[in-house]
Structure formats: C-alpha cells, structure tokens
Write a protein that holds these residues in place. Structure first.
Motif, PDB file in Angstrom:
ATOM      1  N   SER A  57       0.808  -1.226   0.000  1.00  0.00           N
ATOM      2  CA  SER A  57       0.000   0.000   0.000  1.00  0.00           C
ATOM      3  C   SER A  57       0.844   1.280   0.000  1.00  0.00           C
ATOM      4  CB  SER A  57      -0.927   0.014   1.224  1.00  0.00           C
ATOM      5  OG  SER A  57      -0.156   0.015   2.419  1.00  0.00           O
ATOM      6  N   LEU A  58       2.157   1.157  -0.094  1.00  0.00           N
ATOM      7  CA  LEU A  58       3.034   2.323   0.016  1.00  0.00           C
ATOM      8  C   LEU A  58       3.495   2.830  -1.349  1.00  0.00           C
ATOM      9  CD1 LEU A  58       5.358   1.155   2.966  1.00  0.00           C
ATOM     10  CD2 LEU A  58       3.275   2.535   3.109  1.00  0.00           C
ATOM     11  N   THR A  59       3.918   4.095  -1.370  1.00  0.00           N
ATOM     12  CA  THR A  59       4.542   4.654  -2.574  1.00  0.00           C
ATOM     13  C   THR A  59       5.965   4.123  -2.689  1.00  0.00           C
ATOM     14  OG1 THR A  59       5.456   6.589  -1.431  1.00  0.00           O
ATOM     15  CG2 THR A  59       3.199   6.779  -2.288  1.00  0.00           C
ATOM     16  N   LYS A  60       6.588   4.320  -3.836  1.00  0.00           N
ATOM     17  CA  LYS A  60       7.950   3.826  -4.037  1.00  0.00           C
ATOM     18  C   LYS A  60       8.924   4.468  -3.056  1.00  0.00           C
ATOM     19  CE  LYS A  60       7.294   2.640  -8.881  1.00  0.00           C
ATOM     20  NZ  LYS A  60       7.665   2.932 -10.282  1.00  0.00           N
ATOM     21  N   GLU A  61       8.732   5.754  -2.796  1.00  0.00           N
ATOM     22  CA  GLU A  61       9.602   6.454  -1.852  1.00  0.00           C
ATOM     23  C   GLU A  61       9.411   5.905  -0.443  1.00  0.00           C
ATOM     24  OE1 GLU A  61      12.713   8.622  -1.650  1.00  0.00           O
ATOM     25  OE2 GLU A  61      11.515   9.132  -3.409  1.00  0.00           O
ATOM     26  N   GLU A  62       8.171   5.658  -0.063  1.00  0.00           N
ATOM     27  CA  GLU A  62       7.877   5.109   1.273  1.00  0.00           C
ATOM     28  C   GLU A  62       8.435   3.689   1.416  1.00  0.00           C
ATOM     29  OE1 GLU A  62       3.689   7.493   2.204  1.00  0.00           O
ATOM     30  OE2 GLU A  62       3.670   5.576   1.139  1.00  0.00           O
ATOM     31  N   ILE A  63       8.384   2.921   0.324  1.00  0.00           N
ATOM     32  CA  ILE A  63       8.923   1.559   0.360  1.00  0.00           C
ATOM     33  C   ILE A  63      10.422   1.590   0.646  1.00  0.00           C
ATOM     34  CG2 ILE A  63       9.439  -0.481  -1.052  1.00  0.00           C
ATOM     35  CD1 ILE A  63       6.712  -0.042  -2.424  1.00  0.00           C
ATOM     36  N   ILE A  64      11.131   2.532   0.012  1.00  0.00           N
ATOM     37  CA  ILE A  64      12.576   2.660   0.257  1.00  0.00           C
ATOM     38  C   ILE A  64      12.831   2.920   1.739  1.00  0.00           C
ATOM     39  CG2 ILE A  64      14.592   4.144  -0.132  1.00  0.00           C
ATOM     40  CD1 ILE A  64      13.632   4.440  -3.041  1.00  0.00           C
ATOM     41  N   ASN A  65      12.076   3.839   2.324  1.00  0.00           N
ATOM     42  CA  ASN A  65      12.255   4.163   3.750  1.00  0.00           C
ATOM     43  C   ASN A  65      12.012   2.946   4.638  1.00  0.00           C
ATOM     44  OD1 ASN A  65      12.898   6.845   3.233  1.00  0.00           O
ATOM     45  ND2 ASN A  65      10.763   7.503   3.291  1.00  0.00           N
ATOM     46  N   ARG A  67      12.266  -0.198   3.728  1.00  0.00           N
ATOM     47  CA  ARG A  67      13.332  -1.185   3.498  1.00  0.00           C
ATOM     48  C   ARG A  67      14.624  -0.794   4.225  1.00  0.00           C
ATOM     49  NH1 ARG A  67      10.565  -5.579   2.405  1.00  0.00           N
ATOM     50  NH2 ARG A  67       9.650  -5.672   0.311  1.00  0.00           N
ATOM     51  N   ILE A  68      14.859   0.498   4.357  1.00  0.00           N
ATOM     52  CA  ILE A  68      16.024   0.954   5.138  1.00  0.00           C
ATOM     53  C   ILE A  68      15.858   0.557   6.605  1.00  0.00           C
ATOM     54  CG2 ILE A  68      17.214   3.012   6.013  1.00  0.00           C
ATOM     55  CD1 ILE A  68      16.670   4.306   3.242  1.00  0.00           C
ATOM     56  N   HIS A  69      14.638   0.750   7.137  1.00  0.00           N
ATOM     57  CA  HIS A  69      14.364   0.309   8.515  1.00  0.00           C
ATOM     58  C   HIS A  69      14.554  -1.199   8.644  1.00  0.00           C
ATOM     59  CE1 HIS A  69      11.572   4.022   8.941  1.00  0.00           C
ATOM     60  NE2 HIS A  69      12.814   4.320   9.260  1.00  0.00           N
ATOM     61  N   LEU A  95      15.970  -3.884  -0.339  1.00  0.00           N
ATOM     62  CA  LEU A  95      16.280  -2.462  -0.483  1.00  0.00           C
ATOM     63  C   LEU A  95      16.799  -2.184  -1.896  1.00  0.00           C
ATOM     64  CD1 LEU A  95      16.517   0.369   0.630  1.00  0.00           C
ATOM     65  CD2 LEU A  95      18.684  -0.268   1.716  1.00  0.00           C
ATOM     66  N   GLY A  96      17.610  -3.103  -2.424  1.00  0.00           N
ATOM     67  CA  GLY A  96      18.100  -2.957  -3.805  1.00  0.00           C
ATOM     68  C   GLY A  96      16.954  -2.929  -4.802  1.00  0.00           C
ATOM     69  N   ILE A  97      15.974  -3.815  -4.611  1.00  0.00           N
ATOM     70  CA  ILE A  97      14.805  -3.860  -5.510  1.00  0.00           C
ATOM     71  C   ILE A  97      13.992  -2.573  -5.393  1.00  0.00           C
ATOM     72  CG2 ILE A  97      12.610  -5.037  -5.946  1.00  0.00           C
ATOM     73  CD1 ILE A  97      14.045  -7.655  -5.082  1.00  0.00           C
ATOM     74  N   ALA A  98      13.848  -2.074  -4.165  1.00  0.00           N
ATOM     75  CA  ALA A  98      13.105  -0.821  -3.953  1.00  0.00           C
ATOM     76  C   ALA A  98      13.782   0.333  -4.677  1.00  0.00           C
ATOM     77  CB  ALA A  98      12.991  -0.521  -2.458  1.00  0.00           C
ATOM     78  N   TYR A  99      15.106   0.392  -4.600  1.00  0.00           N
ATOM     79  CA  TYR A  99      15.858   1.432  -5.323  1.00  0.00           C
ATOM     80  C   TYR A  99      15.699   1.253  -6.841  1.00  0.00           C
ATOM     81  CZ  TYR A  99      18.296   3.475  -1.297  1.00  0.00           C
ATOM     82  OH  TYR A  99      18.603   4.142  -0.143  1.00  0.00           O
ATOM     83  N   TYR A 100      15.717   0.005  -7.294  1.00  0.00           N
ATOM     84  CA  TYR A 100      15.551  -0.263  -8.737  1.00  0.00           C
ATOM     85  C   TYR A 100      14.188   0.234  -9.225  1.00  0.00           C
ATOM     86  CZ  TYR A 100      14.736  -2.690 -13.109  1.00  0.00           C
ATOM     87  OH  TYR A 100      14.414  -2.961 -14.403  1.00  0.00           O
ATOM     88  N   ASP A 101      13.145  -0.083  -8.456  1.00  0.00           N
ATOM     89  CA  ASP A 101      11.795   0.337  -8.850  1.00  0.00           C
ATOM     90  C   ASP A 101      11.660   1.855  -8.923  1.00  0.00           C
ATOM     91  OD1 ASP A 101      10.976  -2.271  -9.065  1.00  0.00           O
ATOM     92  OD2 ASP A 101      10.150  -2.381  -7.041  1.00  0.00           O
ATOM     93  N   LYS A 102      12.448   2.555  -8.128  1.00  0.00           N
ATOM     94  CA  LYS A 102      12.446   4.016  -8.134  1.00  0.00           C
ATOM     95  C   LYS A 102      13.445   4.583  -9.145  1.00  0.00           C
ATOM     96  CE  LYS A 102      11.134   7.975  -6.312  1.00  0.00           C
ATOM     97  NZ  LYS A 102       9.866   8.577  -6.632  1.00  0.00           N
ATOM     98  N   LYS A 103      14.119   3.664  -9.869  1.00  0.00           N
ATOM     99  CA  LYS A 103      15.111   4.026 -10.895  1.00  0.00           C
ATOM    100  C   LYS A 103      16.368   4.668 -10.321  1.00  0.00           C
ATOM    101  CE  LYS A 103      11.633   4.389 -14.531  1.00  0.00           C
ATOM    102  NZ  LYS A 103      11.045   5.198 -15.619  1.00  0.00           N
TER     103      LYS A 103
END
Length: 495
Positions: A57-65, A67-69, A95-103
């Motif tokens: 349910s999160l945005t790509k930016e929120e997913i990155i945050n 995944r960092i946690h 976290l790598g996948i989250a960064y990839y999805d955000k380009k």
C-alpha cells in the motif's frame, strides 16, 4: 580523612572483594542478555513482518524508507544477536529492488551486490544449529538459491539499465541455469521471466536471432502452463511482429500480428463471458475490473493494414478494415489508438481513390478530436487554478495542438466536399469557416489569411460560373477542383 586506612579485611574477604570488583554484575549481565534476547528478538522479527504487510500500500519512496528500517533491524539480528545471515541478505536484496523500482540504479546495484556477496559466501552450517542443519539443510539451500536467483535477476536489470548489456546477459544466463537446476524443469513458469530478461539484453546487443529463439522458448513454457490461447502468448506474438518489422521482414511481421490478433479475440471473448458471470453475481458492477479492452485489436488491425500498405498490397490493407468487426467499440478505447486507426483508414481510402470512404473516415477523425478537446476543456475546469496552474498551462498547450490538427482536418474535409464526385458547395464553405474560426481562436494569423483567400477564390469562381451559365441553370454544379487544380494540389491540407 582516609577511610581506607581504617578498614581491615581478612585474606578471604579481600579475595572476595577483589572478585566482586572485577565481576560486579556477571550474573546480572547474563540475565539481562537473556532477557533482551527473549523480549527484543521476537519484537524485531514482528516488526519485519509488519513491514512486509505494509509494502503493497506504500509509494515507491515510502517503500525505500521501510526497506532501510528493515535493513537496520536485520543488522541488529545478525551482527549483535548472531542470528541467521539470511535476514541481512534479504534486507539488502529488498532495499536494492526498492531502489531499482524508483530508478535509483547505482544505489540498487550497491545493495544487490552486497546481498549477492553475503549469499554466495554464506555457509549455512555455521548459521544454524546441527539439528536444524540435518533436518532442514535441503530446504534452506533451496531458499538461498531462490534468493540468489532473484538477486541475479535484478542485478542483470540494473546493468541493462546502465547499458552494461555484456555483464547483464552473463548474469541472466547464469541465473537461467540456476533456475533450471533448482526446479529440475526446462518448462518451469519462472524460466519465462528470465528468458524475457535475456531478450531485453539481446535486443540491445542487436542479437535478434537469439531473441527469436528465446521468444519461442517462452511460447513453449506458456503453452504448457496456460494453453495456446492465453494473453501471454498473444503479447509475445505482438513483440515478435515488432521485431520482424525492425528486421524489415514485413510478411513475417504480418503473420505474427495476425496470430496475436486471433488469440486476443479469444482472450477478450473469454473475459467478456467472465464479466457477464460476475455481473450476475455482483451487487456492485463498478467493482468489476476489465483487464484488457479492445484497444489491442484496433492497434493490431492498424499495424497489419499499414504493413500491407507498405508492401503495396492495397486491397489487403483495405480488406483488414472491411473484416474488422469491433468498430462499434471505438468510443471505449485509448484515444491515440483510435486516432492512429482512423488515420490508417484515411490513408488506405485515399490511395484506393474511394472518395466516399475518404470523406466518412475524415469526418470520424474530426469527431474524435472534437470530443477530445471538449473533454480536455472540462478537465481544465475541474482543476484548482490556485494550486495546479502548471497543469492547466500544460493542458492548454495540449488543447491548442489538438485544435490545430482539427482545423487541418476541417480544411481537408472542405476540399473533399469540393470534389466533383460528391460536390457540396455549402459543406465546403462550412468546413473552411470552421477551420478559420479555430485558427482565429489560437491566433494563427497566417492560416486565417490562407483560408480566407481560398474561400474567396471559391466564392468568386462559383459566382462567375453561375453568371456564365444562367441559362443552363447549373448554379450548384460548379467544382473548384476542375478549374484550380494547381492551387488545390499544392495546398498543405489536401492529403
């Protein structure tokens, strides 16, 4: 006063005292450590599970945050409490996948490479106890291999995005071998995604024969899994058609597009039947989601006709449209797809010198642009001027471009009505005036003057013709095309 001088200990008491100084809370430390492990570790693992639940349910930016946690929790579990390193591997991977999805490809590579390094160097026997090793070693190894395959897939994607296709294809090949070994199945469904990754690499490397070979592998996998009439095979046929167009093998492209068309017909037919069943069993029809619409068939019909047009098979180019039985769905499809569809029809009818069809198709194209401009204007009215001024400005530019195209179509229709085969003076002037009003509205002075000049010529020559032929009573039979072909053929609008 020195109180130490007044305190006397026996030898035994001194030893006990020194011992208590050296290890004042040894038992307490052990108890505290056990308490922390019992209370904190389940809490951390619970937090990791909660993160996974939130992700969809999160945005790509929120997913990155998040995944960092997650990575922070994993580092505590592995580095402090010596828990299984797979926590760290999967956290770096996620976290790598989250960064990839955000380009964010550089950051993605950094974490995926760490995950891969940890995973390949991981000796699972050191990370689980002997009993677990005996009972779950096989399952554990499979999990590590699946994780490594996923890491490799995204590593290859990152290198592909960075135009390091040589590295990407090597990783993809290794990944495919691992996946086949893991599942012991040449036709396992998960192999298809890896074949597609290889195709993307080979396209960039211009290895088209390898692409075609891997597309065929994908078709075999999907046919064994879903049957021949599935959307996945229909998509592959479309992409194969595009590839053959790129190779300038137009007959092969036509064949693949036709295969795709026939499969999509069946897919859409099945989807419609399922929708009917859902409507019967659903109280709220708004909840029924259409996976595909008829845009796909319009798009394929346009592509096939255009290829026949390019190889100068005009009758076949036209026959595709004659056999097309879904034009009543045109209002429900993507705007650009319907515009391309009508433009191709116009091109074919003009080439075949079918003036009635040429007029009909131009009128339909004009209607598409008219409706589109009305919708865009309505959308602009709903935008808050104070908050989204840039969006309004962007829409205004888009509307202006569409108006220009519509004006051009109006002028073309005006000239069609001036053709002696369907001559209609009033309609000719009407459409010239429609175009003139649009050009005036968008402040295109040059085209306003050009249309005014052409309209004046037509009116003057009609008047002269009528005066010269009063006795013949041919007032309405004058055709500007017959008397001013040079002007007409050079006009930018008559296409």
């Amino acid at each position: 006063m020195d109180y130490n001088n007044n305190i006397n200990f026996s030898e035994e008491e001194e030893d006990n005292y020194q011992s208590s100084i050296q290890e004042p809370n040894n038992n307490n430390n052990n108890e505290e450590s056990e308490f922390l492990e019992i209370s904190l570790i389940p809490e951390i693992i619970h937090s990791l599970a909660q993160i996974e639940k939130k992700i969809p349910s999160l945005t790509k930016e929120e997913i990155i945050n998040e995944r960092i946690h997650q990575l922070g929790y994993a580092e505590v579990l592995v580095n402090i409490y010596n828990k299984d390193i797979s926590y760290l591997i999967k956290s770096h991977m996620n976290l790598g996948i989250a960064y990839y999805d955000k380009k964010y490809y550089s950051q993605a590579l950094e974490h995926l490479l760490k995950a891969s390094k940890y995973n390949e160097g991981n000796n699972n026997k050191e990370n689980i106890n002997e009993e677990e090793y005996k009972n779950y070693n096989k399952e554990y190894k499979q999990d590590l291999m699946q994780t490594q395959i996923k890491i490799f897939i995204y590593l290859a994607k990152c290198y592909l995005e960075n135009d390091r296709c040589d590295i990407a294809i090597q990783i993809a090949d290794k990944c495919l071998k691992m996946n086949k070994k893991l599942f012991k199945d040449e036709f396992h469904i998960s192999n298809a995604d890896i074949y597609y990754l290889k195709i993307q690499c080979d396209r960039k490397l211009n290895r088209t024969e390898k692409c075609i070979e891997d597309y065929k592998h994908m078709v075999e996998i999907y046919e064994k899994t879903f049957g021949i009439d599935c959307d996945k095979i229909a998509k592959i046929c479309m992409e194969l058609g595009d590839l053959y167009v790129f190779l300038n093998e137009k007959n092969k492209a036509i064949e693949e597009y036709k295969n795709s068309y026939l499969i999509w017909e069946k897919v859409l037919e099945k989807q419609n039947l399922e929708e009917e069943e859902e409507e019967e069993n659903s109280f709220n029809n708004d909840e029924i989601n259409k996976k595909y619409d008829y845009s796909i068939l319009f798009e394929l019909c346009t592509k096939i006709s255009n290829l026949y047009f390019e190889i100068n098979q005009m009758n076949d180019a036209n026959e595709i449209f004659n056999e097309f039985k879904y034009e009543d769905k045109i209002d429900d499809i993507n705007e650009q797809v319907k515009i391309n569809f009508m433009k191709q029809k116009i091109k074919v009818s003009k080439e075949l010198n079918n003036i009635e069809k040429y007029l009909e198709d131009n009128l339909k194209l004009a209607k598409i642009y008219e409706d589109s401009i009305i919708n865009d204007n309505n959308n602009n009215e709903e935008i808050d001027y104070t908050k989204d001024y840039d969006k309004i400005l962007e829409n205004e530019i888009k509307i202006k471009k569409k108006k220009k195209k519509l004006a051009k179509i109006y002028v073309r229709i005006g000239y069609i009505y001036n053709d002696d085969r369907i001559y209609n003076y009033d309609k000719c002037i009407e459409y010239f005036n429609k175009a003139k009003r649009i050009y005036s509205n968008i402040k295109d002075k040059n085209n306003v003057e050009k249309i005014a000049e052409q309209t004046k010529k037509i009116k003057e020559q009609v008047k002269k013709f009528n005066n010269d032929n009063k006795d013949l009573n041919l007032n309405n039979n004058y055709n500007f095309n017959n008397n001013n072909n040079e002007d007409n053929n050079n006009n930018i609008y008559y296409e």
